[in-house]
Design an enzyme around this catalytic site. Sequence first.
Site, PDB file in Angstrom:
ATOM      1  N   SER A   1       0.858  -1.183   0.000  1.00 50.70           N
ATOM      2  CA  SER A   1       0.000   0.000   0.000  1.00 50.70           C
ATOM      3  C   SER A   1       0.888   1.225   0.000  1.00 50.70           C
ATOM      4  O   SER A   1       1.983   1.197   0.573  1.00 50.70           O
ATOM      5  CB  SER A   1      -0.896   0.055   1.245  1.00 50.70           C
ATOM      6  OG  SER A   1      -1.948  -0.851   1.149  1.00 50.70           O
TER       7      SER A   1
ATOM      8  N   GLU B   1      -0.909  18.689  -6.646  1.00 50.18           N
ATOM      9  CA  GLU B   1      -2.265  18.731  -7.183  1.00 50.18           C
ATOM     10  C   GLU B   1      -3.225  17.795  -6.448  1.00 50.18           C
ATOM     11  O   GLU B   1      -4.389  17.750  -6.764  1.00 50.18           O
ATOM     12  CB  GLU B   1      -2.229  18.379  -8.675  1.00 50.18           C
ATOM     13  CG  GLU B   1      -1.358  19.304  -9.500  1.00 50.18           C
ATOM     14  CD  GLU B   1       0.154  18.989  -9.429  1.00 50.18           C
ATOM     15  OE1 GLU B   1       0.935  19.799  -9.949  1.00 50.18           O
ATOM     16  OE2 GLU B   1       0.549  17.946  -8.859  1.00 50.18           O
ATOM     17  N   SER B   2      -2.787  17.001  -5.496  1.00 51.93           N
ATOM     18  CA  SER B   2      -3.575  16.135  -4.613  1.00 51.93           C
ATOM     19  C   SER B   2      -2.830  14.840  -4.301  1.00 51.93           C
ATOM     20  O   SER B   2      -1.841  14.880  -3.601  1.00 51.93           O
ATOM     21  CB  SER B   2      -4.983  15.854  -5.133  1.00 51.93           C
ATOM     22  OG  SER B   2      -5.759  15.303  -4.076  1.00 51.93           O
TER      23      SER B   2
ATOM     24  N   HIS C   1      -3.348  -0.006  -3.364  1.00 51.43           N
ATOM     25  CA  HIS C   1      -3.272  -1.190  -2.508  1.00 51.43           C
ATOM     26  C   HIS C   1      -3.289  -2.390  -3.441  1.00 51.43           C
ATOM     27  O   HIS C   1      -4.120  -2.449  -4.356  1.00 51.43           O
ATOM     28  CB  HIS C   1      -4.424  -1.268  -1.512  1.00 51.43           C
ATOM     29  CG  HIS C   1      -4.245  -2.394  -0.551  1.00 51.43           C
ATOM     30  ND1 HIS C   1      -3.343  -2.329   0.494  1.00 51.43           N
ATOM     31  CD2 HIS C   1      -4.788  -3.619  -0.512  1.00 51.43           C
ATOM     32  CE1 HIS C   1      -3.371  -3.474   1.152  1.00 51.43           C
ATOM     33  NE2 HIS C   1      -4.239  -4.282   0.550  1.00 51.43           N
TER      34      HIS C   1
ATOM     35  N   CYS D   1      -6.249  18.056  -8.854  1.00 48.62           N
ATOM     36  CA  CYS D   1      -6.981  19.314  -8.845  1.00 48.62           C
ATOM     37  C   CYS D   1      -6.454  20.199  -9.961  1.00 48.62           C
ATOM     38  O   CYS D   1      -5.294  20.102 -10.345  1.00 48.62           O
ATOM     39  CB  CYS D   1      -6.816  20.019  -7.497  1.00 48.62           C
ATOM     40  SG  CYS D   1      -7.469  19.059  -6.130  1.00 48.62           S
TER      41      CYS D   1
END
Length: 126
Positions: free
Chosen positions: A55, A62-63, A68, A83
């Site tokens: 994971s 931008e985010s 996983h 974003c």
Amino acid sequence: MKALGRHILAEIYGCDEEILDDKEYIEKTMVNSALKSGAEVREVAFHKFNPQGVSGVVIISESHLTIHTWPELGYAAVDVFTCGDTINPWDACNYLTEKFKAKNMTATEVKRGIFEQPVSVKVSNI
């Protein structure tokens, strides 16, 4: 209507099992997928599970991108949230699909933060 961001929820199937259990490869590939999409990488954190699976998260300006893996099933769950208008999250998903040697990828795009008109927020003290 303008969205603040685009969020891709990708189901990546039929992947190479060894790849999906290789923490270093997954981390490098996730970072490269962010860069391929034009994002600016800020932080990276990945964890290898015992007996299998990885994971991780790549924080971008931008985010974020998250993953996983279930190596025993040849499956990876991937989120790519960007974003603004300059980054294409599909570029990252397609790159991952290729690098995981996947047989199939299905994905849904969700527009995040859609506003039709200016929003006012009322704050109350409770």
